[in-house]
Design a protein around this motif. Structure first.
Motif, PDB file in Angstrom:
ATOM      1  N   GLU A  40       0.931  -0.897  -0.117  1.00  0.00           N
ATOM      2  CA  GLU A  40      -0.149  -0.008   0.462  1.00  0.00           C
ATOM      3  C   GLU A  40       0.707   1.128   0.404  1.00  0.00           C
ATOM      4  OE1 GLU A  40      -2.974   2.547   3.478  1.00  0.00           O
ATOM      5  OE2 GLU A  40      -3.010  -0.056   3.402  1.00  0.00           O
ATOM      6  N   ASN A  41       1.887   1.372   0.352  1.00  0.00           N
ATOM      7  CA  ASN A  41       2.895   2.373   0.941  1.00  0.00           C
ATOM      8  C   ASN A  41       3.877   2.624  -0.513  1.00  0.00           C
ATOM      9  OD1 ASN A  41       2.421   3.969   3.358  1.00  0.00           O
ATOM     10  ND2 ASN A  41       2.366   1.933   4.125  1.00  0.00           N
ATOM     11  N   PHE A  42       4.283   1.308  -1.155  1.00  0.00           N
ATOM     12  CA  PHE A  42       4.578   1.907  -2.710  1.00  0.00           C
ATOM     13  C   PHE A  42       3.864   1.832  -3.354  1.00  0.00           C
ATOM     14  CE2 PHE A  42       6.116  -0.066  -6.429  1.00  0.00           C
ATOM     15  CZ  PHE A  42       7.112  -0.171  -6.539  1.00  0.00           C
ATOM     16  N   ARG A  43       2.221   1.642  -3.706  1.00  0.00           N
ATOM     17  CA  ARG A  43       1.694   2.416  -4.554  1.00  0.00           C
ATOM     18  C   ARG A  43       1.516   3.611  -4.221  1.00  0.00           C
ATOM     19  NH1 ARG A  43      -2.948  -0.365  -3.022  1.00  0.00           N
ATOM     20  NH2 ARG A  43      -3.944   1.823  -2.062  1.00  0.00           N
ATOM     21  N   ARG A  44       1.258   4.138  -3.035  1.00  0.00           N
ATOM     22  CA  ARG A  44       1.406   5.757  -2.482  1.00  0.00           C
ATOM     23  C   ARG A  44       2.151   6.062  -2.915  1.00  0.00           C
ATOM     24  NH1 ARG A  44      -1.633   4.910   2.093  1.00  0.00           N
ATOM     25  NH2 ARG A  44       0.051   4.589   2.689  1.00  0.00           N
ATOM     26  N   ASP A  45       3.518   5.660  -2.450  1.00  0.00           N
ATOM     27  CA  ASP A  45       4.594   6.763  -2.758  1.00  0.00           C
ATOM     28  C   ASP A  45       5.935   6.376  -3.428  1.00  0.00           C
ATOM     29  OD1 ASP A  45       6.104   5.331  -0.872  1.00  0.00           O
ATOM     30  OD2 ASP A  45       6.211   6.668   0.395  1.00  0.00           O
ATOM     31  N   GLY A  46       5.779   5.355  -3.812  1.00  0.00           N
ATOM     32  CA  GLY A  46       6.903   3.655  -5.201  1.00  0.00           C
ATOM     33  C   GLY A  46       8.014   3.899  -4.124  1.00  0.00           C
TER      34      GLY A  46
END
Length: 108
Positions: A40-46
């Motif tokens: 989820e965090n990867f999707r949000r900020d890469g």
């Protein structure tokens, strides 16, 4: 370090210990929570970070000891993510992928 902190190494140790004593459903639940937080965090900020707030499911953590930043691309997190993903049942892998808006390739 600020709490409630979640690190890849902690999640890996929990997974191994739970599975060793036959608590596979519990291991799946704990692993899924970690994996979905990272994804989820990867999707949000890469980025993939070293630390996550386990309650807020966020990489925005207060680091108060040692170095004073949440490291990007931390190797432990990357490796643990792959290991936990490998141990997760296919149905949960598919669920994780669909939450991220991706498809899981069919096994060969």
């Amino acid at each position: 370090m600020g709490l409630p902190l979640c690190l890849g190494a902690q999640s890996a140790h929990a997974d191994v210990g739970l599975r060793k004593y036959g608590f596979n459903k519990e291991a799946d639940r704990v692993s899924y929570k970690f994996l979905s937080t990272v994804a989820e965090n990867f999707r949000r900020d890469g980025t993939i970070r070293e630390k996550y707030n386990a309650v807020k499911r966020s990489s925005e953590t207060q680091v108060t000891a040692g170095y004073h930043m949440n490291i990007v691309g931390f190797g432990w997190t990357n490796g643990v993510f792959l290991e936990l993903l490998h141990d997760l049942p296919a149905g949960l892998v598919q669920k994780l992928a669909s939450e991220q808006g991706t498809d899981v390739p069919a096994p060969h």
